[in-house]
Scaffold this active site. Structure first.
Site, PDB file in Angstrom:
ATOM      1  N   THR A  12       0.852  -1.186   0.000  1.00 33.03           N
ATOM      2  CA  THR A  12       0.000   0.000   0.000  1.00 33.03           C
ATOM      3  C   THR A  12       0.888   1.236   0.000  1.00 33.03           C
ATOM      4  O   THR A  12       1.996   1.200   0.537  1.00 33.03           O
ATOM      5  CB  THR A  12      -0.959   0.048   1.210  1.00 33.03           C
ATOM      6  OG1 THR A  12      -1.785   1.211   1.109  1.00 33.03           O
ATOM      7  CG2 THR A  12      -0.215   0.075   2.528  1.00 33.03           C
ATOM      8  N   SER A  13       0.393   2.304  -0.580  1.00 33.45           N
ATOM      9  CA  SER A  13       1.110   3.574  -0.478  1.00 33.45           C
ATOM     10  C   SER A  13       0.516   4.424   0.641  1.00 33.45           C
ATOM     11  O   SER A  13       0.973   5.523   0.904  1.00 33.45           O
ATOM     12  CB  SER A  13       1.037   4.330  -1.814  1.00 33.45           C
ATOM     13  OG  SER A  13      -0.306   4.564  -2.164  1.00 33.45           O
ATOM     14  N   ASN A  14      -0.509   3.880   1.330  1.00 35.85           N
ATOM     15  CA  ASN A  14      -1.210   4.613   2.377  1.00 35.85           C
ATOM     16  C   ASN A  14      -0.702   4.154   3.748  1.00 35.85           C
ATOM     17  O   ASN A  14      -1.057   3.080   4.234  1.00 35.85           O
ATOM     18  CB  ASN A  14      -2.713   4.377   2.250  1.00 35.85           C
ATOM     19  CG  ASN A  14      -3.530   5.213   3.204  1.00 35.85           C
ATOM     20  OD1 ASN A  14      -3.123   5.467   4.325  1.00 35.85           O
ATOM     21  ND2 ASN A  14      -4.706   5.614   2.760  1.00 35.85           N
ATOM     22  N   GLU A  15       0.120   4.970   4.370  1.00 33.66           N
ATOM     23  CA  GLU A  15       0.702   4.622   5.662  1.00 33.66           C
ATOM     24  C   GLU A  15      -0.366   4.424   6.733  1.00 33.66           C
ATOM     25  O   GLU A  15      -0.222   3.584   7.623  1.00 33.66           O
ATOM     26  CB  GLU A  15       1.690   5.705   6.116  1.00 33.66           C
ATOM     27  CG  GLU A  15       2.423   5.341   7.377  1.00 33.66           C
ATOM     28  CD  GLU A  15       3.460   6.361   7.800  1.00 33.66           C
ATOM     29  OE1 GLU A  15       4.065   6.162   8.866  1.00 33.66           O
ATOM     30  OE2 GLU A  15       3.677   7.352   7.073  1.00 33.66           O
ATOM     31  N   ASN A  16      -1.469   5.187   6.671  1.00 35.07           N
ATOM     32  CA  ASN A  16      -2.554   5.043   7.646  1.00 35.07           C
ATOM     33  C   ASN A  16      -3.188   3.660   7.572  1.00 35.07           C
ATOM     34  O   ASN A  16      -3.475   3.047   8.599  1.00 35.07           O
ATOM     35  CB  ASN A  16      -3.615   6.124   7.432  1.00 35.07           C
ATOM     36  CG  ASN A  16      -3.094   7.499   7.774  1.00 35.07           C
ATOM     37  OD1 ASN A  16      -2.524   7.698   8.844  1.00 35.07           O
ATOM     38  ND2 ASN A  16      -3.267   8.435   6.868  1.00 35.07           N
ATOM     39  N   ASP A  43      -8.499  -2.707  -0.239  1.00 34.44           N
ATOM     40  CA  ASP A  43      -9.231  -1.611  -0.868  1.00 34.44           C
ATOM     41  C   ASP A  43     -10.506  -1.404  -0.064  1.00 34.44           C
ATOM     42  O   ASP A  43     -11.140  -2.367   0.360  1.00 34.44           O
ATOM     43  CB  ASP A  43      -9.559  -1.915  -2.326  1.00 34.44           C
ATOM     44  CG  ASP A  43      -9.961  -0.668  -3.104  1.00 34.44           C
ATOM     45  OD1 ASP A  43      -9.542   0.444  -2.727  1.00 34.44           O
ATOM     46  OD2 ASP A  43     -10.696  -0.799  -4.099  1.00 34.44           O
ATOM     47  N   GLY A  93      -9.106   9.767   5.460  1.00 34.55           N
ATOM     48  CA  GLY A  93     -10.176   9.599   4.486  1.00 34.55           C
ATOM     49  C   GLY A  93     -11.475  10.225   4.961  1.00 34.55           C
ATOM     50  O   GLY A  93     -11.507  11.372   5.406  1.00 34.55           O
ATOM     51  N   HIS A 114     -14.400  -1.902   9.546  1.00 37.62           N
ATOM     52  CA  HIS A 114     -14.586  -2.744   8.370  1.00 37.62           C
ATOM     53  C   HIS A 114     -13.266  -3.419   7.989  1.00 37.62           C
ATOM     54  O   HIS A 114     -13.232  -4.590   7.637  1.00 37.62           O
ATOM     55  CB  HIS A 114     -15.100  -1.902   7.204  1.00 37.62           C
ATOM     56  CG  HIS A 114     -14.330  -0.626   7.003  1.00 37.62           C
ATOM     57  ND1 HIS A 114     -14.302   0.394   7.943  1.00 37.62           N
ATOM     58  CD2 HIS A 114     -13.541  -0.200   6.005  1.00 37.62           C
ATOM     59  CE1 HIS A 114     -13.533   1.376   7.519  1.00 37.62           C
ATOM     60  NE2 HIS A 114     -13.056   1.044   6.341  1.00 37.62           N
ATOM     61  N   ARG A 115     -12.176  -2.681   8.114  1.00 33.57           N
ATOM     62  CA  ARG A 115     -10.851  -3.218   7.814  1.00 33.57           C
ATOM     63  C   ARG A 115     -10.513  -4.325   8.815  1.00 33.57           C
ATOM     64  O   ARG A 115      -9.976  -5.365   8.449  1.00 33.57           O
ATOM     65  CB  ARG A 115      -9.826  -2.075   7.871  1.00 33.57           C
ATOM     66  CG  ARG A 115      -8.483  -2.398   7.296  1.00 33.57           C
ATOM     67  CD  ARG A 115      -7.629  -1.138   7.101  1.00 33.57           C
ATOM     68  NE  ARG A 115      -8.170  -0.331   6.016  1.00 33.57           N
ATOM     69  CZ  ARG A 115      -8.734   0.879   6.174  1.00 33.57           C
ATOM     70  NH1 ARG A 115      -8.798   1.439   7.362  1.00 33.57           N
ATOM     71  NH2 ARG A 115      -9.200   1.527   5.136  1.00 33.57           N
TER      72      ARG A 115
END
Length: 189
Positions: free
Chosen positions: A11-15, A69, A145, A172-173
């Site tokens: 992922t490029s999303n560190e969060n 995703d 987000g 959800h994750r």
């Protein structure tokens, strides 16, 4: 309980990585962050998008991995933005969604996550969903987000008002990751 298990997360999303890494601690799984942008096909299904993205990433790094995703689905907007959540966040943001929702009484929404695991033998997708509603204003500075406008069912606070541990109770994750772990525990034994 697993011992010395390490799984790559692309992922490029560190969060997103931080949320998943926090969830993984509970199962004694160490996640390794591979900071690569996700190549996304345009599709109406999170599952289809993440499956294709994971296959592309696997072909690049040739190592077992998970990819994630997520999407925000708003009932009154025919489940928009759904799989286009990231694009909508980048273009109109939280304020844009709240503006679109002005005058709409039905605030029901849900977040959904699809996590894909891939190795040299299998490609498998796991999903998690949390129902809730869209707030009337941006609340909280935690999360990322659309967290500051999403209130999970059973709560009065937005995800943006919760710390990571609190959010992961509903997330959800987190639900999708738990489904992955259930599979993975039997898969590697």
């Amino acid at each position: 309980m697993l011992k010395n298990v390490e799984i790559s997360v692309v992922t490029s999303n560190e969060n997103k990585f931080r949320e998943l890494a926090e969830l993984a601690k509970e199962y004694n799984i160490k996640l390794r962050w591979i900071n690569l942008p996700k190549v996304e096909i345009q599709a109406d299904s999170l599952e289809e998008i993440v499956r294709n993205s994971a296959i592309i990433a696997y072909n690049m790094i040739k190592s077992p991995l998970i990819m994630e995703d997520s999407g925000l689905f708003i009932e009154a907007l025919n489940n928009f933005p759904g799989p286009y959540t990231n694009y909508v966040r980048r273009t109109i943001g939280l304020e844009g969604i709240l503006k679109i929702m002005q005058g709409i009484e039905n605030r029901n929404a849900y977040f959904m996550t699809a996590i894909c695991y891939i190795d040299d033998k299998i490609v498998k997708v796991f999903t998690g969903k949390i129902n809730g509603r869209i707030s009337y204003s941006i609340r909280g500075d935690k999360g990322f987000g659309f967290d500051p406008i999403f209130i999970p069912e059973g709560e009065d606070r937005t995800f943006g008002e919760m710390n990571l541990e609190e959010k992961n109770k509903y997330s959800h994750r987190g639900k999708a990751f738990k489904e992955f772990v259930k599979f993975y525990l039997t898969y590697i034994s």
